[in-house]
Motif scaffolding. Structure first.
Motif, PDB file in Angstrom:
ATOM      1  N   SER A  54      34.954 -26.418  17.212  1.00 21.73           N
ATOM      2  CA  SER A  54      33.764 -26.476  17.341  1.00 21.73           C
ATOM      3  C   SER A  54      33.189 -27.916  17.885  1.00 21.73           C
ATOM      4  O   SER A  54      32.188 -27.820  18.639  1.00 21.73           O
ATOM      5  CB  SER A  54      33.037 -26.649  15.795  1.00 21.73           C
ATOM      6  N   GLU A  55      34.021 -28.781  17.839  1.00 22.35           N
ATOM      7  CA  GLU A  55      33.646 -30.154  18.416  1.00 22.35           C
ATOM      8  C   GLU A  55      33.591 -29.984  20.014  1.00 22.35           C
ATOM      9  O   GLU A  55      32.808 -30.528  20.535  1.00 22.35           O
ATOM     10  CB  GLU A  55      34.577 -31.495  18.051  1.00 22.35           C
ATOM     11  N   TYR A  56      34.499 -29.269  20.445  1.00 24.60           N
ATOM     12  CA  TYR A  56      34.772 -29.099  21.934  1.00 24.60           C
ATOM     13  C   TYR A  56      33.792 -27.919  22.503  1.00 24.60           C
ATOM     14  O   TYR A  56      33.257 -28.306  23.404  1.00 24.60           O
ATOM     15  CB  TYR A  56      36.165 -28.586  22.255  1.00 24.60           C
ATOM     16  N   SER A  57      33.116 -27.011  21.576  1.00 23.06           N
ATOM     17  CA  SER A  57      32.452 -26.146  21.926  1.00 23.06           C
ATOM     18  C   SER A  57      31.026 -27.011  22.052  1.00 23.06           C
ATOM     19  O   SER A  57      29.900 -26.600  22.885  1.00 23.06           O
ATOM     20  CB  SER A  57      31.969 -25.035  20.713  1.00 23.06           C
ATOM     21  N   THR A  58      30.711 -27.988  21.353  1.00 22.24           N
ATOM     22  CA  THR A  58      29.686 -28.814  21.281  1.00 22.24           C
ATOM     23  C   THR A  58      29.476 -29.596  22.604  1.00 22.24           C
ATOM     24  O   THR A  58      28.788 -29.670  23.434  1.00 22.24           O
ATOM     25  CB  THR A  58      29.383 -29.800  20.231  1.00 22.24           C
ATOM     26  N   TYR A  59      30.816 -30.050  22.842  1.00 22.22           N
ATOM     27  CA  TYR A  59      30.916 -31.108  24.289  1.00 22.22           C
ATOM     28  C   TYR A  59      30.952 -30.306  25.479  1.00 22.22           C
ATOM     29  O   TYR A  59      30.114 -30.490  26.371  1.00 22.22           O
ATOM     30  CB  TYR A  59      32.455 -31.824  24.132  1.00 22.22           C
ATOM     31  N   PHE A  60      31.543 -29.215  25.494  1.00 24.61           N
ATOM     32  CA  PHE A  60      31.617 -28.355  26.769  1.00 24.61           C
ATOM     33  C   PHE A  60      30.365 -27.396  26.929  1.00 24.61           C
ATOM     34  O   PHE A  60      30.040 -26.796  28.087  1.00 24.61           O
ATOM     35  CB  PHE A  60      32.888 -27.634  26.986  1.00 24.61           C
ATOM     36  N   GLY A  61      29.784 -27.167  25.882  1.00 28.51           N
ATOM     37  CA  GLY A  61      28.802 -25.992  25.792  1.00 28.51           C
ATOM     38  C   GLY A  61      28.908 -24.933  26.288  1.00 28.51           C
ATOM     39  O   GLY A  61      30.036 -24.121  25.989  1.00 28.51           O
ATOM     40  N   GLU A  62      28.081 -24.297  27.285  1.00 29.64           N
ATOM     41  CA  GLU A  62      28.403 -23.035  27.848  1.00 29.64           C
ATOM     42  C   GLU A  62      29.522 -22.753  28.754  1.00 29.64           C
ATOM     43  O   GLU A  62      30.001 -21.566  29.012  1.00 29.64           O
ATOM     44  CB  GLU A  62      27.373 -22.326  28.485  1.00 29.64           C
ATOM     45  N   ARG A  63      30.168 -23.851  29.139  1.00 30.08           N
ATOM     46  CA  ARG A  63      31.389 -23.692  30.076  1.00 30.08           C
ATOM     47  C   ARG A  63      32.505 -23.313  28.985  1.00 30.08           C
ATOM     48  O   ARG A  63      33.431 -23.028  29.530  1.00 30.08           O
ATOM     49  CB  ARG A  63      31.643 -25.277  30.594  1.00 30.08           C
TER      50      ARG A  63
END
Length: 130
Positions: A54-63
């Protein structure tokens, strides 16, 4: 300006390696070149992968795209599935236990052009074994 289709997708098939997956994502977060998408193809791991990244989903967003299988379909099918789900011109198959150096994406891009079909990329010099 580069079209999204011309970008690189880092495809990460994974299964029950939470700590390794987090370490790979941390390596990708620290890349000198951030022109890439990430596709995680989880093979039915026994933990909440969505929560773990989840932390990385926030950081990378749609990427960052996450595909979680409800059952383990085997390694080969999971890897093939990652290729099928990627929607960019270039793909990098990266194991969930492979930890790229900080300029790996930049180095890969330096080799890519329309004449290239595949690049074997390693941080190790294996030439002495050839």
């Amino acid at each position: 300006m580069e079209k999204e289709h011309d970008m690189l997708t880092v495809m990460i098939p994974t299964y029950n390696r939470k700590d390794c997956l987090i370490r790979v994502l941390e390596c990708l977060k620290n890349q000198t070149c951030q022109r890439f998408n990430i596709l995680i193809s989880d093979n039915g791991s026994g933990y909440d992968v969505k929560e773990a990244v989840s932390e990385y989903s926030t950081y990378f967003g749609e990427r960052l795209k996450l595909f979680v299988r409800s059952v383990n379909v085997g390694a080969i099918a999971n890897i093939n599935g990652a290729f099928a789900l990627a929607d960019t011109k270039w793909g990098w198959l990266l194991g969930d236990d492979d930890f790229p150096v900080k300029d790996a994406v930049e180095m890969i891009y330096s080799y890519l052009d329309d004449e290239v079909a595949a690049v074997h990329f390693s941080i190790y010099d294996l030439s002495k074994f050839i």
